[in-house]
Design a protein around this motif. Structure first.
Motif, mmCIF file in Angstrom:
data_model
loop_
_atom_site.group_PDB
_atom_site.id
_atom_site.type_symbol
_atom_site.label_atom_id
_atom_site.label_comp_id
_atom_site.label_asym_id
_atom_site.label_seq_id
_atom_site.Cartn_x
_atom_site.Cartn_y
_atom_site.Cartn_z
ATOM 1 N N GLU A 35 24.988 -9.280 -60.524
ATOM 2 C CA GLU A 35 24.560 -9.945 -59.293
ATOM 3 C C GLU A 35 25.375 -9.481 -58.087
ATOM 4 N N ASN A 36 26.622 -9.046 -58.313
ATOM 5 C CA ASN A 36 27.486 -8.624 -57.209
ATOM 6 C C ASN A 36 26.912 -7.450 -56.425
ATOM 7 N N ILE A 37 26.065 -6.676 -57.056
ATOM 8 C CA ILE A 37 25.463 -5.535 -56.373
ATOM 9 C C ILE A 37 24.487 -6.006 -55.293
ATOM 10 N N TYR A 38 24.066 -7.266 -55.388
ATOM 11 C CA TYR A 38 23.072 -7.766 -54.441
ATOM 12 C C TYR A 38 23.648 -8.723 -53.400
ATOM 13 N N ASP A 39 24.980 -8.824 -53.297
ATOM 14 C CA ASP A 39 25.491 -9.673 -52.235
ATOM 15 C C ASP A 39 25.126 -9.036 -50.891
#
Length: 182
Positions: A35-39
């Motif tokens: 999910e961190n790739i989509y912050d």
């Protein structure tokens, strides 16, 4: 016969290229969870570098040979990609240059924020290959043989799963022979 094929993470290794690009050019990027790739900040960085990422993505192993085999078998290859959707960049130029550079055969391309099932229905697609279940859902309701390209065969999928192009070609050849024998 006609086959529909997605690009990102089906023909190309876009996700792996994205991670590599982030690690190399985005200071301080450490992926702990996917999910961190989509912050927001990371997403903005990726949007600003989408052309570089898509242009440099490696091909999935065996895809060139598979697409050549499909053409030799007489398939019309229809690429159906979400590229271009909401993002404002020259997706057609990038994509077509990439396909030409890698000598990948195709007959037509559908771009953008489209329902892939509508494109498959319009083109009377016989087989469709994508890495996303929701796209396969859109297509399979039209009776299209939908194949799920995955990196990990242990994940759940309601569709036939493949992690390589050699097995996809083997499957399609078996189905074509079945059809001819009927």
């Amino acid at each position: 016969m006609k086959i529909g094929i997605d690009i990102d993470d089906t023909i190309t290794q876009t996700y792996q290229t994205t991670l590599k690009y982030l690690k190399e050019y985005y200071p301080g990027f450490h992926i702990e969870k996917e999910e961190n790739i989509y912050d927001k900040k990371t997403f903005e960085f990726l949007v600003n570098h989408i052309e570089d990422i898509q242009s440099s993505a490696e091909l999935k192993p065996g895809v060139k040979e598979a697409m050549d085999t499909l053409k030799e078998m007489g398939f019309e290859i229809i690429i159906i990609t979400a590229r271009g959707g909401e993002l404002d960049y020259d997706h057609a130029r990038i994509t077509e240059h990439y396909l030409k550079k890698h000598k990948l055969p195709y007959d037509k391309i559908y771009y953008g924020d489209i329902n892939k099932g509508d494109a498959a229905l319009k083109e009377n697609i016989d087989f469709f290959i994508d890495d996303r279940i929701y796209n396969l859902d859109d297509v399979s309701v039209h009776g299209v043989d939908s194949l799920h390209f995955v990196d990990d065969l242990s994940i759940y999928s309601p569709y036939k799963k493949f992690d390589n192009w050699k097995d996809i070609i083997k499957y399609i050849k078996s189905k074509v022979v079945e059809k001819w024998e009927k």
